[in-house]
Design a protein around this motif. Structure first.
Motif, PDB file in Angstrom:
ATOM      1  N   GLY A  99      12.214  46.704  24.233  1.00  0.00           N
ATOM      2  CA  GLY A  99      10.975  46.966  23.780  1.00  0.00           C
ATOM      3  C   GLY A  99       9.985  45.925  23.027  1.00  0.00           C
ATOM      4  O   GLY A  99       8.664  45.767  23.218  1.00  0.00           O
ATOM      5  N   ARG A 100      10.664  45.104  22.416  1.00  0.00           N
ATOM      6  CA  ARG A 100       9.870  43.979  21.477  1.00  0.00           C
ATOM      7  C   ARG A 100       9.242  43.126  22.775  1.00  0.00           C
ATOM      8  O   ARG A 100       8.342  42.320  22.428  1.00  0.00           O
ATOM      9  CB  ARG A 100      10.929  43.157  20.714  1.00  0.00           C
ATOM     10  N   ALA A 101       9.745  43.000  23.935  1.00  0.00           N
ATOM     11  CA  ALA A 101       9.241  42.422  24.856  1.00  0.00           C
ATOM     12  C   ALA A 101       8.270  42.826  25.871  1.00  0.00           C
ATOM     13  O   ALA A 101       7.879  42.360  26.808  1.00  0.00           O
ATOM     14  CB  ALA A 101      10.349  41.758  25.864  1.00  0.00           C
ATOM     15  N   GLY A 102       8.071  44.181  25.597  1.00  0.00           N
ATOM     16  CA  GLY A 102       7.049  44.782  26.326  1.00  0.00           C
ATOM     17  C   GLY A 102       7.738  45.500  27.353  1.00  0.00           C
ATOM     18  O   GLY A 102       7.011  45.826  28.371  1.00  0.00           O
ATOM     19  N   VAL A 103       8.856  46.136  27.285  1.00  0.00           N
ATOM     20  CA  VAL A 103       9.587  47.002  28.631  1.00  0.00           C
ATOM     21  C   VAL A 103      10.289  48.031  28.009  1.00  0.00           C
ATOM     22  O   VAL A 103      11.003  48.183  26.909  1.00  0.00           O
ATOM     23  CB  VAL A 103      10.498  46.169  29.216  1.00  0.00           C
ATOM     24  N   LYS A 104       9.534  49.177  28.350  1.00  0.00           N
ATOM     25  CA  LYS A 104      10.323  50.377  27.998  1.00  0.00           C
ATOM     26  C   LYS A 104      11.583  50.817  29.220  1.00  0.00           C
ATOM     27  O   LYS A 104      11.521  50.719  30.247  1.00  0.00           O
ATOM     28  CB  LYS A 104       9.500  51.599  27.864  1.00  0.00           C
ATOM     29  N   VAL A 105      12.642  51.069  28.556  1.00  0.00           N
ATOM     30  CA  VAL A 105      13.979  51.396  29.216  1.00  0.00           C
ATOM     31  C   VAL A 105      14.493  52.820  29.185  1.00  0.00           C
ATOM     32  O   VAL A 105      14.472  53.335  27.972  1.00  0.00           O
ATOM     33  CB  VAL A 105      15.092  50.406  28.986  1.00  0.00           C
ATOM     34  N   ALA A 106      14.574  53.601  30.099  1.00  0.00           N
ATOM     35  CA  ALA A 106      15.174  54.756  30.194  1.00  0.00           C
ATOM     36  C   ALA A 106      16.445  55.208  31.254  1.00  0.00           C
ATOM     37  O   ALA A 106      16.122  54.725  32.441  1.00  0.00           O
ATOM     38  CB  ALA A 106      14.053  55.766  30.277  1.00  0.00           C
ATOM     39  N   VAL A 107      17.200  55.863  30.957  1.00  0.00           N
ATOM     40  CA  VAL A 107      18.175  56.358  31.820  1.00  0.00           C
ATOM     41  C   VAL A 107      17.726  57.763  32.354  1.00  0.00           C
ATOM     42  O   VAL A 107      17.438  58.855  31.562  1.00  0.00           O
ATOM     43  CB  VAL A 107      19.702  56.547  31.224  1.00  0.00           C
ATOM     44  N   CYS A 108      17.828  57.874  33.719  1.00  0.00           N
ATOM     45  CA  CYS A 108      17.222  59.022  34.404  1.00  0.00           C
ATOM     46  C   CYS A 108      18.332  59.837  35.111  1.00  0.00           C
ATOM     47  O   CYS A 108      19.056  59.161  35.545  1.00  0.00           O
ATOM     48  CB  CYS A 108      15.926  58.686  35.008  1.00  0.00           C
ATOM     49  N   GLU A 109      17.941  61.316  35.345  1.00  0.00           N
ATOM     50  CA  GLU A 109      19.022  61.900  36.229  1.00  0.00           C
ATOM     51  C   GLU A 109      18.042  63.165  36.556  1.00  0.00           C
ATOM     52  O   GLU A 109      17.161  63.718  36.008  1.00  0.00           O
ATOM     53  CB  GLU A 109      20.160  62.375  35.409  1.00  0.00           C
ATOM     54  N   GLN A 132       9.744  61.227  32.774  1.00  0.00           N
ATOM     55  CA  GLN A 132      10.035  62.733  32.458  1.00  0.00           C
ATOM     56  C   GLN A 132      11.568  63.065  32.800  1.00  0.00           C
ATOM     57  O   GLN A 132      12.007  64.299  32.356  1.00  0.00           O
ATOM     58  CB  GLN A 132       9.109  63.718  33.349  1.00  0.00           C
ATOM     59  N   TYR A 133      12.279  62.199  33.488  1.00  0.00           N
ATOM     60  CA  TYR A 133      13.772  62.491  33.867  1.00  0.00           C
ATOM     61  C   TYR A 133      14.521  61.675  32.676  1.00  0.00           C
ATOM     62  O   TYR A 133      15.912  61.667  32.974  1.00  0.00           O
ATOM     63  CB  TYR A 133      14.126  62.094  35.142  1.00  0.00           C
ATOM     64  N   ASP A 134      13.857  61.006  31.766  1.00  0.00           N
ATOM     65  CA  ASP A 134      14.609  60.249  30.641  1.00  0.00           C
ATOM     66  C   ASP A 134      15.768  61.566  30.128  1.00  0.00           C
ATOM     67  O   ASP A 134      15.247  62.510  29.689  1.00  0.00           O
ATOM     68  CB  ASP A 134      13.815  59.771  29.671  1.00  0.00           C
ATOM     69  N   VAL A 135      16.945  61.150  30.258  1.00  0.00           N
ATOM     70  CA  VAL A 135      18.100  62.242  29.678  1.00  0.00           C
ATOM     71  C   VAL A 135      17.975  62.247  28.295  1.00  0.00           C
ATOM     72  O   VAL A 135      18.469  63.471  27.914  1.00  0.00           O
ATOM     73  CB  VAL A 135      19.636  61.602  30.107  1.00  0.00           C
ATOM     74  N   SER A 136      17.254  61.613  27.557  1.00  0.00           N
ATOM     75  CA  SER A 136      17.283  61.796  26.291  1.00  0.00           C
ATOM     76  C   SER A 136      15.892  62.562  25.830  1.00  0.00           C
ATOM     77  O   SER A 136      15.700  62.899  24.961  1.00  0.00           O
ATOM     78  CB  SER A 136      17.231  60.289  25.491  1.00  0.00           C
ATOM     79  N   ASN A 137      15.190  62.878  26.899  1.00  0.00           N
ATOM     80  CA  ASN A 137      13.918  63.362  26.643  1.00  0.00           C
ATOM     81  C   ASN A 137      13.763  64.726  27.387  1.00  0.00           C
ATOM     82  O   ASN A 137      12.655  65.420  27.539  1.00  0.00           O
ATOM     83  CB  ASN A 137      12.712  62.618  27.277  1.00  0.00           C
ATOM     84  N   LEU A 138      15.050  65.282  27.796  1.00  0.00           N
ATOM     85  CA  LEU A 138      15.076  66.686  28.454  1.00  0.00           C
ATOM     86  C   LEU A 138      14.997  67.700  27.219  1.00  0.00           C
ATOM     87  O   LEU A 138      15.597  67.565  26.278  1.00  0.00           O
ATOM     88  CB  LEU A 138      16.369  66.796  29.360  1.00  0.00           C
ATOM     89  N   ASP A 139      14.580  68.795  27.403  1.00  0.00           N
ATOM     90  CA  ASP A 139      14.572  69.819  26.492  1.00  0.00           C
ATOM     91  C   ASP A 139      14.513  71.315  27.211  1.00  0.00           C
ATOM     92  O   ASP A 139      15.512  72.042  27.015  1.00  0.00           O
ATOM     93  CB  ASP A 139      13.028  69.707  25.728  1.00  0.00           C
ATOM     94  N   ALA A 140      13.608  72.055  27.563  1.00  0.00           N
ATOM     95  CA  ALA A 140      13.324  73.210  28.107  1.00  0.00           C
ATOM     96  C   ALA A 140      14.357  73.168  29.511  1.00  0.00           C
ATOM     97  O   ALA A 140      14.704  72.181  30.071  1.00  0.00           O
ATOM     98  CB  ALA A 140      12.066  73.495  28.536  1.00  0.00           C
ATOM     99  N   SER A 141      14.634  74.354  29.773  1.00  0.00           N
ATOM    100  CA  SER A 141      15.560  74.531  31.014  1.00  0.00           C
ATOM    101  C   SER A 141      15.151  75.995  31.878  1.00  0.00           C
ATOM    102  O   SER A 141      14.734  76.853  30.764  1.00  0.00           O
ATOM    103  CB  SER A 141      17.092  74.557  30.598  1.00  0.00           C
TER     104      SER A 141
END
Length: 281
Positions: A99-109, A132-141
């Motif tokens: 992030g400090r270098a200007g890149v957002k990283v996400a693990v997705c499924e 939207q598939y970031d596993v840390s960003n999932l909420d509703a089901s």
């Protein structure tokens, strides 16, 4: 393919495929913006998406070659356990440095009838983007016949019950008007209910109202073999999900994969002509 993914399990419910123009991932199901690149995860190998050099180019431009090489080595070890959570742990510890270098990283499924797809996204932070598939960003089901379909945080799901013409309240301005219009158009004498060919234009004609208040609305569906079709609405908070793409949005480049398509469900069980595709998202 599902059996090769971390924690993967085969899902037998049918899903129509969707084709997109441009760069896609998850077996062609999910489009990626030009400023996002990805590494696809497998048990035995690591593959930069379509090998187009986009990951290397981004890391070079941001001065992250060494950091990326270190991340890649750690992930290769972590994924031997077969648990995606172990990969997420590795990535989470390094997110701040990227992030400090200007890149957002996400693990997705993304799970579907086509398999279980897992990948790591790298997004240029100069652009507004939420994975939207970031596993840390999932909420509703949404419960399906064999599992739950997961949605990103900021997405409210309203299922249309096949046994009723009533639509639950969503607590959003203008939704009552939309629900009334959909219920009025729905035929109570034919099964299955809630034909997207009828409902799609109604949702599309009201999208501008919702978007004016920072909410997008999508009509989606999934066939469930013997259980028949499942139809639902997705209400998306655009402040949390500015680039959201519906997983199974009706009319988004859909094409039939088998005789158990949504077209055949409605044409054979109701006597109607096959659906006419309409773009609603």
């Amino acid at each position: 393919l599902a059996k090769k993914c971390l924690g993967g399990a085969e899902e037998m419910v049918y899903e129509e495929s969707r084709e997109f123009e441009g760069r896609v991932i998850a077996g062609g199901k999910h489009p990626l913006p030009e400023f996002v690149c990805a590494d696809e995860l497998r048990h035995k190998f690591w593959r930069s998406h379509v090998n187009d050099g986009s990951v290397s180019e981004l890391m070079s431009r941001k001065g992250l070659e060494a950091e990326y090489a270190s991340l890649k080595a750690e992930v290769k070890v972590a994924k031997r356990s077969g648990r995606l959570a172990d990969v997420e742990g590795v990535v989470s510890r390094r997110k701040e440095r990227f992030g400090r270098a200007g890149v957002k990283v996400a693990v997705c499924e993304r799970r579907s009838g086509s398999g279980v797809f897992q990948w790591i996204e790298y997004a240029d932070a100069a652009f507004p983007y939420v994975s939207q598939y970031d596993v840390s960003n999932l909420d509703a089901s949404l419960p399906l016949r064999r599992e739950k379909l997961k949605f990103a945080r900021g997405v409210k799901v309203v299922a249309l019950d096949q046994s009723s013409s009533e639509i639950p309240s969503a607590g959003v301005a203008y939704f009552a008007d939309l629900a009334q219009a959909l219920s009025a158009a729905e035929s109570k004498d034919e099964q299955p209910r809630w034909n997207p060919a009828v409902l799609g234009p109604i949702v599309a004609s009201r999208r501008s109202r919702f978007r004016a208040q920072g909410i997008d609305v999508h009509l989606s569906y999934k066939t469930q073999a013997r259980d028949g079709p499942l139809v639902w609405l997705e209400l998306v908070d655009l402040t949390l999900q500015p680039n959201y793409v519906p997983q199974r949005g009706f009319g988004v480049g859909a094409r039939s994969e088998s005789s158990d398509s949504f077209d055949s469900v409605f044409s054979t069980k109701t006597g109607r002509a096959p659906l006419v595709r309409c773009v609603v998202s």
